[in-house]
Design an enzyme around this catalytic site. Structure first.
Site, PDB file in Angstrom:
ATOM      1  N   GLU A   1       1.384   4.025   2.633  1.00 23.72           N
ATOM      2  CA  GLU A   1       1.890   3.627   3.957  1.00 23.72           C
ATOM      3  C   GLU A   1       3.411   3.722   3.933  1.00 23.72           C
ATOM      4  O   GLU A   1       4.138   2.738   4.026  1.00 23.72           O
ATOM      5  CB  GLU A   1       1.374   2.226   4.300  1.00 23.72           C
ATOM      6  CG  GLU A   1      -0.147   2.193   4.405  1.00 23.72           C
ATOM      7  CD  GLU A   1      -0.763   0.809   4.386  1.00 23.72           C
ATOM      8  OE1 GLU A   1      -1.994   0.701   4.255  1.00 23.72           O
ATOM      9  OE2 GLU A   1      -0.013  -0.192   4.514  1.00 23.72           O
TER      10      GLU A   1
ATOM     11  N   HIS B   1       3.262  -2.688   6.834  1.00 23.64           N
ATOM     12  CA  HIS B   1       2.155  -1.797   6.490  1.00 23.64           C
ATOM     13  C   HIS B   1       2.029  -0.640   7.482  1.00 23.64           C
ATOM     14  O   HIS B   1       2.765  -0.546   8.461  1.00 23.64           O
ATOM     15  CB  HIS B   1       0.835  -2.578   6.504  1.00 23.64           C
ATOM     16  CG  HIS B   1       0.660  -3.501   5.348  1.00 23.64           C
ATOM     17  ND1 HIS B   1      -0.162  -3.225   4.285  1.00 23.64           N
ATOM     18  CD2 HIS B   1       1.216  -4.701   5.069  1.00 23.64           C
ATOM     19  CE1 HIS B   1      -0.134  -4.217   3.414  1.00 23.64           C
ATOM     20  NE2 HIS B   1       0.697  -5.134   3.866  1.00 23.64           N
TER      21      HIS B   1
ATOM     22  N   GLU C   1       2.001  -3.652  11.467  1.00 19.96           N
ATOM     23  CA  GLU C   1       1.298  -2.375  11.277  1.00 19.96           C
ATOM     24  C   GLU C   1       1.899  -1.284  12.153  1.00 19.96           C
ATOM     25  O   GLU C   1       2.129  -1.489  13.341  1.00 19.96           O
ATOM     26  CB  GLU C   1      -0.179  -2.546  11.672  1.00 19.96           C
ATOM     27  CG  GLU C   1      -0.965  -3.528  10.804  1.00 19.96           C
ATOM     28  CD  GLU C   1      -1.345  -2.947   9.458  1.00 19.96           C
ATOM     29  OE1 GLU C   1      -1.852  -3.695   8.623  1.00 19.96           O
ATOM     30  OE2 GLU C   1      -1.110  -1.739   9.240  1.00 19.96           O
TER      31      GLU C   1
ATOM     32  N   HIS D   1       0.864  -1.176   0.000  1.00 20.45           N
ATOM     33  CA  HIS D   1       0.000   0.000   0.000  1.00 20.45           C
ATOM     34  C   HIS D   1       0.906   1.233   0.000  1.00 20.45           C
ATOM     35  O   HIS D   1       1.517   1.557   1.013  1.00 20.45           O
ATOM     36  CB  HIS D   1      -0.930  -0.014   1.213  1.00 20.45           C
ATOM     37  CG  HIS D   1      -1.880  -1.169   1.190  1.00 20.45           C
ATOM     38  ND1 HIS D   1      -2.205  -1.901   2.311  1.00 20.45           N
ATOM     39  CD2 HIS D   1      -2.572  -1.735   0.169  1.00 20.45           C
ATOM     40  CE1 HIS D   1      -3.050  -2.857   1.988  1.00 20.45           C
ATOM     41  NE2 HIS D   1      -3.290  -2.782   0.674  1.00 20.45           N
TER      42      HIS D   1
HETATM   43  C1  GEM Z   1      -4.384  -4.925   6.084  1.00 19.03           C
HETATM   44  S1  GEM Z   1      -4.059  -6.569   6.472  1.00 19.03           S
HETATM   45  C2  GEM Z   1      -5.565  -7.099   6.954  1.00 19.03           C
HETATM   46  C3  GEM Z   1      -5.363  -8.107   7.960  1.00 19.03           C
HETATM   47  N1  GEM Z   1      -6.588  -8.406   8.540  1.00 19.03           N
HETATM   48  C4  GEM Z   1      -6.728  -9.496   9.278  1.00 19.03           C
HETATM   49  N2  GEM Z   1      -7.859  -9.637   9.922  1.00 19.03           N
HETATM   50  N3  GEM Z   1      -5.732 -10.365   9.331  1.00 19.03           N
HETATM   51  C5  GEM Z   1      -5.146  -4.857   4.766  1.00 19.03           C
HETATM   52  O1  GEM Z   1      -4.562  -5.148   3.726  1.00 19.03           O
HETATM   53  O2  GEM Z   1      -6.346  -4.525   4.816  1.00 19.03           O
HETATM   54  C6  GEM Z   1      -3.053  -4.275   6.022  1.00 19.03           C
HETATM   55  C7  GEM Z   1      -3.103  -2.825   5.786  1.00 19.03           C
HETATM   56  O3  GEM Z   1      -3.836  -2.367   4.901  1.00 19.03           O
HETATM   57  O4  GEM Z   1      -2.394  -2.123   6.476  1.00 19.03           O
HETATM   58 ZN    ZN Z   2      -1.513  -1.674   4.192  1.00 14.99          ZN
END
Ligand code: GEM
Ligand code: ZN
Length: 377
Positions: free
Chosen positions: A169, A259, A335, A166
């Site tokens: 980010e 991310h 994250e 992304h």
């Molecule tokens: C997230 S990763 C989503 C992970 N969700 C679960 N429940 N494991 C995405 O891609 O939506 C990463 C992000 O965007 O930061």
């Molecule tokens: Zn992301």
């Protein structure tokens, strides 16, 4: 007074800039998609004048809870970034600044430019243990670059770290910068210990096109790369297709996908608990990684994060889930916040590029500790 965005990752639309006390701007959508949140622009005006800015469509952004408690990233010199106090009211993000020099930059988070990306790749290859592979090219024709760091010909583990699927980010590539500087530091004992037994495969930027375009979440075809891992295609998600193809060729013992999160003011991980293949061994690797990360960094925590996936409900289009299922090993999404770490706030910078780099440096320890468990298999 001039508002500009014609530079790397620039993204804003001017609605009305005729009144310095009520400058109305809007965030454009990512190309070929409905995502919107990333902004980056400059304002050139009169020193001593106060400029009040309203981003009038903030309430229509992809993650509008992200504006609650958020302060805009600001820089005079494009090197040192600090926060400007902001308010989220009636769907608008509002902030004001008195110019102490004629031009100022604003961004959703500290930018990480394509030039800095290329400098990082060039710097890393200066180290004899690091080489670069171009896996292919993106839709806009940029190189998809894999860095291989190999310290010992008889190394038996392979660790993959990918970042910035992304593009907005940008903290993800700051994390990689810190990670690489520590991994290649000849005086870092954890790095030396790791490179004795482990080769590293690092993709500092999974989405160079979206990065340059000033997208929050998609590539040049409008694809959200973190929903492409089950069936990537060279037509719409060549970035994922090329990296996944190489992962299948090389294999791997541990995978990290870096991310940023718009809403939660914390550093945290999202794992594979929803995978059908998730078992006690996988859970033990996740526990070891988290407890080790908390031991080395008070900036990491495991109290707040995404809701856990119910057993068997994992979305295998997501990188960490697909990789954890395919390779049956630790595979985490890491994250970092666009806001700040609420546990250890810094009122001047909020969460920052530098703190992202430090967290990237610190991740060597949980990698080391988790590989010890994997080695016991
Ligand atoms: C997230 S990763 C989503 C992970 N969700 C679960 N429940 N494991 C995405 O891609 O939506 C990463 C992000 O965007 O930061
Ligand atoms: Zn992301």
């Amino acid at each position: 007074m001039t508002i500009s965005h014609q530079f790397d990752a620039g993204n804003i639309t001017v609605i009305d800039a005729s009144n310095p006390n009520d400058i109305q701007l809007a965030i454009p959508k990512d190309n070929a998609s409905d995502f919107l949140q990333w902004f980056h622009f400059s304002l050139e005006g009169e020193i001593g004048e106060t400029y009040r800015i309203r981003i009038v469509n903030a309430g229509k952004s992809s993650y509008n809870k992200g504006w609650e408690g958020y302060d805009v990233c600001t820089s005079w010199d494009r090197q040192d970034w600090f926060r400007t106090s902001s308010q989220y009211e009636d769907g608008e993000l509002i902030f004001e600044l008195t110019l102490t020099q004629s031009t100022v930059y604003f961004a959703y988070f500290t930018p990480y430019s394509n030039e800095r990306h290329l400098d990082l790749l060039a710097w890393a290859q200066n180290d004899i243990r690091c080489s670069a592979d171009t896996l292919g090219t993106t839709i806009d024709g940029r190189a998809m670059t894999l860095l291989k760091i190999e310290g010992n010909p008889s190394a038996k583990h392979k660790v993959w770290v990918i970042a910035r699927q992304h593009p907005g980010e940008t903290m993800a590539e700051w994390f990689i910068e810190g990670f690489l500087h520590s991994l290649l530091d000849e005086d870092n004992p954890i790095a030396r210990n790791l490179l004795n037994s482990t080769n590293f495969y690092v993709v500092p930027n999974m989405n160079p096109d979206g990065s340059a375009r000033g997208n929050l979440r998609t590539n040049a075809a409008g694809a959200n790369l973190n929903r492409e891992w089950q069936e990537p295609s060279m037509e719409t998600s060549p970035e994922v297709y090329l990296v996944r193809q190489r992962m299948m060729l090389e294999g791997g013992n541990l995978f990290l996908d870096i991310h940023g999160d718009e809403e939660l003011p914390y550093n945290f991980v999202a794992g594979c608990e929803g995978n059908e293949s998730y078992d006690e061994k996988h859970a033990s690797l996740e526990s070891k990684f988290k407890e080790s990360y908390m031991a080395i960094s008070p900036d990491f925590q495991d109290t707040y994060g995404y809701p856990k996936d119910a057993p068997g409900s994992a979305d295998l289009r997501i990188a960490a889930n697909w990789l954890g299922d395919h390779f049956r090993t630790l595979s985490y999404t890491i994250e970092m916040p666009f806001k700040d770490n609420a546990d250890l706030p810094n009122v001047v910078t909020g969460w920052s590029g530098e703190r992202s780099a430090q967290l990237g440096s610190d991740v060597l320890f949980p990698i080391q500790e988790t590989l010890k468990l994997i080695s016991k298999d």
